[in-house]
Design a protein around this motif. Structure first.
Motif, PDB file in Angstrom:
ATOM      1  N   MET A  89      49.191  35.224  32.534  1.00 43.78           N
ATOM      2  CA  MET A  89      48.838  33.665  32.738  1.00 43.78           C
ATOM      3  C   MET A  89      50.188  33.241  31.195  1.00 43.78           C
ATOM      4  O   MET A  89      48.209  33.902  30.010  1.00 43.78           O
ATOM      5  CB  MET A  89      48.825  33.232  33.633  1.00 43.78           C
ATOM      6  CG  MET A  89      48.333  33.273  35.034  1.00 43.78           C
ATOM      7  SD  MET A  89      46.970  32.744  35.436  1.00 43.78           S
ATOM      8  CE  MET A  89      47.803  31.308  35.748  1.00 43.78           C
ATOM      9  N   GLU A  90      50.606  31.938  31.104  1.00 42.73           N
ATOM     10  CA  GLU A  90      50.192  32.046  29.504  1.00 42.73           C
ATOM     11  C   GLU A  90      50.187  30.517  29.871  1.00 42.73           C
ATOM     12  O   GLU A  90      50.255  29.551  28.774  1.00 42.73           O
ATOM     13  CB  GLU A  90      52.380  31.095  30.137  1.00 42.73           C
ATOM     14  CG  GLU A  90      53.240  32.562  30.110  1.00 42.73           C
ATOM     15  CD  GLU A  90      54.548  31.847  29.939  1.00 42.73           C
ATOM     16  OE1 GLU A  90      54.784  30.636  29.902  1.00 42.73           O
ATOM     17  OE2 GLU A  90      55.872  32.924  30.160  1.00 42.73           O
ATOM     18  N   LEU A  91      48.635  30.632  29.744  1.00 45.38           N
ATOM     19  CA  LEU A  91      47.882  29.894  29.002  1.00 45.38           C
ATOM     20  C   LEU A  91      46.757  30.518  28.615  1.00 45.38           C
ATOM     21  O   LEU A  91      46.144  31.404  28.816  1.00 45.38           O
ATOM     22  CB  LEU A  91      47.073  29.169  30.830  1.00 45.38           C
ATOM     23  CG  LEU A  91      47.767  28.092  31.204  1.00 45.38           C
ATOM     24  CD1 LEU A  91      47.513  27.829  32.776  1.00 45.38           C
ATOM     25  CD2 LEU A  91      48.630  26.690  30.310  1.00 45.38           C
ATOM     26  N   GLU A  92      46.045  29.317  27.824  1.00 47.48           N
ATOM     27  CA  GLU A  92      44.863  30.059  26.910  1.00 47.48           C
ATOM     28  C   GLU A  92      43.943  30.260  27.937  1.00 47.48           C
ATOM     29  O   GLU A  92      43.070  29.931  28.531  1.00 47.48           O
ATOM     30  CB  GLU A  92      44.388  28.904  26.210  1.00 47.48           C
ATOM     31  CG  GLU A  92      43.041  29.495  25.079  1.00 47.48           C
ATOM     32  CD  GLU A  92      42.440  27.447  24.063  1.00 47.48           C
ATOM     33  OE1 GLU A  92      41.232  27.819  24.474  1.00 47.48           O
ATOM     34  OE2 GLU A  92      43.307  27.476  23.597  1.00 47.48           O
ATOM     35  N   VAL A  93      43.311  31.608  27.269  1.00 49.24           N
ATOM     36  CA  VAL A  93      42.504  32.252  28.840  1.00 49.24           C
ATOM     37  C   VAL A  93      40.945  32.104  27.477  1.00 49.24           C
ATOM     38  O   VAL A  93      40.648  32.048  26.254  1.00 49.24           O
ATOM     39  CB  VAL A  93      42.777  33.420  28.488  1.00 49.24           C
ATOM     40  CG1 VAL A  93      40.717  34.161  28.956  1.00 49.24           C
ATOM     41  CG2 VAL A  93      42.987  34.023  29.255  1.00 49.24           C
ATOM     42  N   GLU A  94      39.772  31.728  27.770  1.00 49.05           N
ATOM     43  CA  GLU A  94      38.806  31.073  28.152  1.00 49.05           C
ATOM     44  C   GLU A  94      37.511  32.558  27.979  1.00 49.05           C
ATOM     45  O   GLU A  94      37.078  32.568  29.092  1.00 49.05           O
ATOM     46  CB  GLU A  94      37.824  29.911  28.032  1.00 49.05           C
ATOM     47  CG  GLU A  94      36.353  30.149  27.554  1.00 49.05           C
ATOM     48  CD  GLU A  94      35.218  28.935  28.002  1.00 49.05           C
ATOM     49  OE1 GLU A  94      35.879  27.938  27.588  1.00 49.05           O
ATOM     50  OE2 GLU A  94      34.958  29.117  29.527  1.00 49.05           O
ATOM     51  N   VAL A  95      37.373  33.324  26.943  1.00 48.82           N
ATOM     52  CA  VAL A  95      36.670  34.798  27.080  1.00 48.82           C
ATOM     53  C   VAL A  95      35.363  34.391  27.709  1.00 48.82           C
ATOM     54  O   VAL A  95      34.080  33.406  26.311  1.00 48.82           O
ATOM     55  CB  VAL A  95      36.925  35.384  26.022  1.00 48.82           C
ATOM     56  CG1 VAL A  95      35.955  37.071  26.121  1.00 48.82           C
ATOM     57  CG2 VAL A  95      38.447  36.171  26.006  1.00 48.82           C
ATOM     58  N   ASN A  96      34.550  34.638  28.577  1.00 44.70           N
ATOM     59  CA  ASN A  96      33.813  34.545  29.039  1.00 44.70           C
ATOM     60  C   ASN A  96      32.512  35.855  29.276  1.00 44.70           C
ATOM     61  O   ASN A  96      31.323  36.028  29.677  1.00 44.70           O
ATOM     62  CB  ASN A  96      32.813  33.330  29.969  1.00 44.70           C
ATOM     63  CG  ASN A  96      32.818  32.523  30.122  1.00 44.70           C
ATOM     64  OD1 ASN A  96      31.959  31.879  29.017  1.00 44.70           O
ATOM     65  ND2 ASN A  96      34.503  31.281  29.899  1.00 44.70           N
ATOM     66  N   ASP A  97      33.206  37.164  29.064  1.00 47.80           N
ATOM     67  CA  ASP A  97      33.391  38.508  29.484  1.00 47.80           C
ATOM     68  C   ASP A  97      33.943  38.930  28.335  1.00 47.80           C
ATOM     69  O   ASP A  97      34.923  38.873  28.493  1.00 47.80           O
ATOM     70  CB  ASP A  97      33.059  38.830  30.804  1.00 47.80           C
ATOM     71  CG  ASP A  97      32.292  40.270  30.526  1.00 47.80           C
ATOM     72  OD1 ASP A  97      32.348  40.843  29.852  1.00 47.80           O
ATOM     73  OD2 ASP A  97      32.193  40.916  31.786  1.00 47.80           O
ATOM     74  N   LEU A  98      33.241  40.036  27.749  1.00 50.16           N
ATOM     75  CA  LEU A  98      34.016  40.423  26.109  1.00 50.16           C
ATOM     76  C   LEU A  98      34.700  41.410  26.576  1.00 50.16           C
ATOM     77  O   LEU A  98      35.621  42.208  26.213  1.00 50.16           O
ATOM     78  CB  LEU A  98      33.128  41.641  25.308  1.00 50.16           C
ATOM     79  CG  LEU A  98      32.449  40.296  24.326  1.00 50.16           C
ATOM     80  CD1 LEU A  98      31.469  41.083  22.560  1.00 50.16           C
ATOM     81  CD2 LEU A  98      33.248  39.390  23.545  1.00 50.16           C
ATOM     82  N   THR A  99      34.582  42.042  28.109  1.00 54.01           N
ATOM     83  CA  THR A  99      35.490  42.627  28.985  1.00 54.01           C
ATOM     84  C   THR A  99      36.805  42.885  28.600  1.00 54.01           C
ATOM     85  O   THR A  99      37.909  43.212  29.026  1.00 54.01           O
ATOM     86  CB  THR A  99      34.840  43.430  30.021  1.00 54.01           C
ATOM     87  OG1 THR A  99      33.273  43.664  29.770  1.00 54.01           O
ATOM     88  CG2 THR A  99      35.897  44.579  31.166  1.00 54.01           C
ATOM     89  N   MET A 100      36.543  41.079  28.482  1.00 52.03           N
ATOM     90  CA  MET A 100      38.459  40.901  29.317  1.00 52.03           C
ATOM     91  C   MET A 100      39.543  40.985  27.658  1.00 52.03           C
ATOM     92  O   MET A 100      40.676  40.727  28.022  1.00 52.03           O
ATOM     93  CB  MET A 100      38.232  39.329  29.026  1.00 52.03           C
ATOM     94  CG  MET A 100      39.086  38.611  29.696  1.00 52.03           C
ATOM     95  SD  MET A 100      39.850  38.659  30.957  1.00 52.03           S
ATOM     96  CE  MET A 100      41.806  38.848  30.549  1.00 52.03           C
ATOM     97  N   LEU A 101      38.225  41.086  26.862  1.00 51.51           N
ATOM     98  CA  LEU A 101      39.381  40.984  24.970  1.00 51.51           C
ATOM     99  C   LEU A 101      39.905  42.878  25.881  1.00 51.51           C
ATOM    100  O   LEU A 101      41.540  42.248  25.000  1.00 51.51           O
ATOM    101  CB  LEU A 101      38.786  41.305  24.196  1.00 51.51           C
ATOM    102  CG  LEU A 101      37.419  40.340  24.183  1.00 51.51           C
ATOM    103  CD1 LEU A 101      37.097  40.388  22.344  1.00 51.51           C
ATOM    104  CD2 LEU A 101      38.440  38.890  23.600  1.00 51.51           C
ATOM    105  N   ALA A 102      39.727  42.819  26.759  1.00 54.86           N
ATOM    106  CA  ALA A 102      40.595  44.412  26.375  1.00 54.86           C
ATOM    107  C   ALA A 102      41.904  44.461  27.292  1.00 54.86           C
ATOM    108  O   ALA A 102      42.751  45.310  27.334  1.00 54.86           O
ATOM    109  CB  ALA A 102      39.661  45.369  27.342  1.00 54.86           C
ATOM    110  N   TYR A 103      41.778  43.169  27.692  1.00 57.57           N
ATOM    111  CA  TYR A 103      43.332  42.662  28.519  1.00 57.57           C
ATOM    112  C   TYR A 103      43.931  41.601  27.904  1.00 57.57           C
ATOM    113  O   TYR A 103      45.548  41.858  28.230  1.00 57.57           O
ATOM    114  CB  TYR A 103      42.572  41.914  30.321  1.00 57.57           C
ATOM    115  CG  TYR A 103      41.818  43.285  31.041  1.00 57.57           C
ATOM    116  CD1 TYR A 103      43.209  43.770  32.145  1.00 57.57           C
ATOM    117  CD2 TYR A 103      40.807  43.086  31.217  1.00 57.57           C
ATOM    118  CE1 TYR A 103      41.686  44.852  33.158  1.00 57.57           C
ATOM    119  CE2 TYR A 103      40.011  44.382  31.792  1.00 57.57           C
ATOM    120  CZ  TYR A 103      40.623  44.624  32.907  1.00 57.57           C
ATOM    121  OH  TYR A 103      39.687  46.025  33.690  1.00 57.57           O
ATOM    122  N   LEU A 104      43.687  41.590  26.543  1.00 58.46           N
ATOM    123  CA  LEU A 104      44.120  40.395  26.205  1.00 58.46           C
ATOM    124  C   LEU A 104      44.859  40.746  25.190  1.00 58.46           C
ATOM    125  O   LEU A 104      44.539  42.421  24.153  1.00 58.46           O
ATOM    126  CB  LEU A 104      43.860  39.378  25.649  1.00 58.46           C
ATOM    127  CG  LEU A 104      42.374  39.015  26.048  1.00 58.46           C
ATOM    128  CD1 LEU A 104      42.197  37.647  25.697  1.00 58.46           C
ATOM    129  CD2 LEU A 104      43.900  38.082  27.208  1.00 58.46           C
TER     130      LEU A 104
END
Length: 308
Positions: A89-104
């Motif tokens: 999505m074309e919006l800023e993501v607030e990462v609340n689990d560092l696993t999310m960084l693998a998708y960014l």
């Protein structure tokens, strides 16, 4: 000092969810809104189709908008899919689990949420090199740690200002277990307690609250007494956690507080009826325990000599 509204922690009725963001879009004094599902991936389908309209309303209302990741991304296919869709999505993501960084994508801009353990300036520097452009610090940090981190970074720093504190997240569902249901057959029982279910000790002392997979504080965190010191430390924003009732009154009170129209004592007196759990805490910043409340210490210090 700016005000941020964080993601809804509880499970709200979809109509109430939509009405909340529609009203929030028209509410002055709020600079930033983080929305989406933080706690349980099973909740998202109930309002997922409403997210685009909510985002559009908030942007039209002049709010800076970000979408939260889950606090705990498990190997479940639906949660991995959610993370991938969020990154697309074309919006800023607030990462609340560092696993999310693998998708960014490498270099993608994101913000860091309060459930990531940013306990020192070194950790924040690593995340900034990865693309972080802002951070909401964990609510359990001391005032000295907040000050040290603010002094070491040029990115906006936010701290928890109001609401039940997120203390823990689990793979097990406390709500389902309390009602003798399996996690996969929970029947969304957490919807019965949209602001959390209070858990008292055997001695009837206020203890914690449960919210599906999440453990929350029993008391409502309130940083009103610490506003001057947080400003001096360089904190840019306070985070307010949504609740089903009284929240817009709380926003108005914070707007009055941050602008100097009322002081902390008046704020606390007027805000207490709206506090989840009916009591305040702010002890993580400078108290002996997280559950401590500086207002109680101030009241003791200002009592006349000989007062019991």
């Amino acid at each position: 000092m700016q005000l941020t509204v964080g993601p809804i922690q509880g499970f709200w009725d979809a109509g109430l969810w939509s009405a909340f963001y529609e009203r929030l879009a028209e509410t002055p004094g709020i600079s930033r809104v983080v929305l989406g599902e933080l706690v349980c991936s099973k909740r998202l389908p109930f309002y997922q189709t409403r997210l685009p309209d909510a985002v559009a309303q908030l942007v039209a209302g002049g709010k800076d908008v970000a979408l939260t990741s889950l606090a705990l991304i498990t190997p479940l296919k639906r949660e991995r899919r959610m993370a991938a869709e969020l990154a697309a999505m074309e919006l800023e993501v607030e990462v609340n689990d560092l696993t999310m960084l693998a998708y960014l994508p490498e270099g993608a801009r994101f913000s860091v949420g309060p459930l990531v353990n940013v306990y020192n300036e070194g950790t924040l520097a690593v995340l900034q090199r990865r693309g972080a452009v802002g951070v909401c610090l964990p609510p359990e940090l001391s005032a000295a740690s907040v000050q040290r981190i603010c002094a070491a970074t040029d990115m906006p720093v936010e701290v928890w200002g109001w609401g039940r504190l997120p203390l823990a997240i689990s793979g097990r569902c406390y709500h389902a277990r309390y009602h003798d249901r399996a996690k996969d057959q929970c029947q969304f029982v957490c919807a019965e307690d949209p602001d959390g279910l209070a858990v008292d000790t055997l001695d009837d002392q206020q203890f914690l609250a449960i919210n599906g997979l999440q453990t929350l504080s029993g008391q409502c965190a309130n940083m009103a007494h610490h506003l001057p010191s947080l400003r001096q430390a360089g904190v840019a924003s306070l985070r307010l956690s949504p609740q089903t009732t009284g929240f817009f009154e709380v926003i108005d009170l914070f707007a009055d507080l941050t602008s100097g129209r009322i002081d902390a004592e008046e704020f606390c007196a007027k805000a207490l009826p709206h506090a989840p759990g009916g009591a305040f805490c702010d002890g993580f910043l400078d108290g002996p325990t997280g559950v401590a409340w500086s207002g109680a210490r101030d009241a003791v210090r200002t009592q006349p000599a000989g007062t019991p």
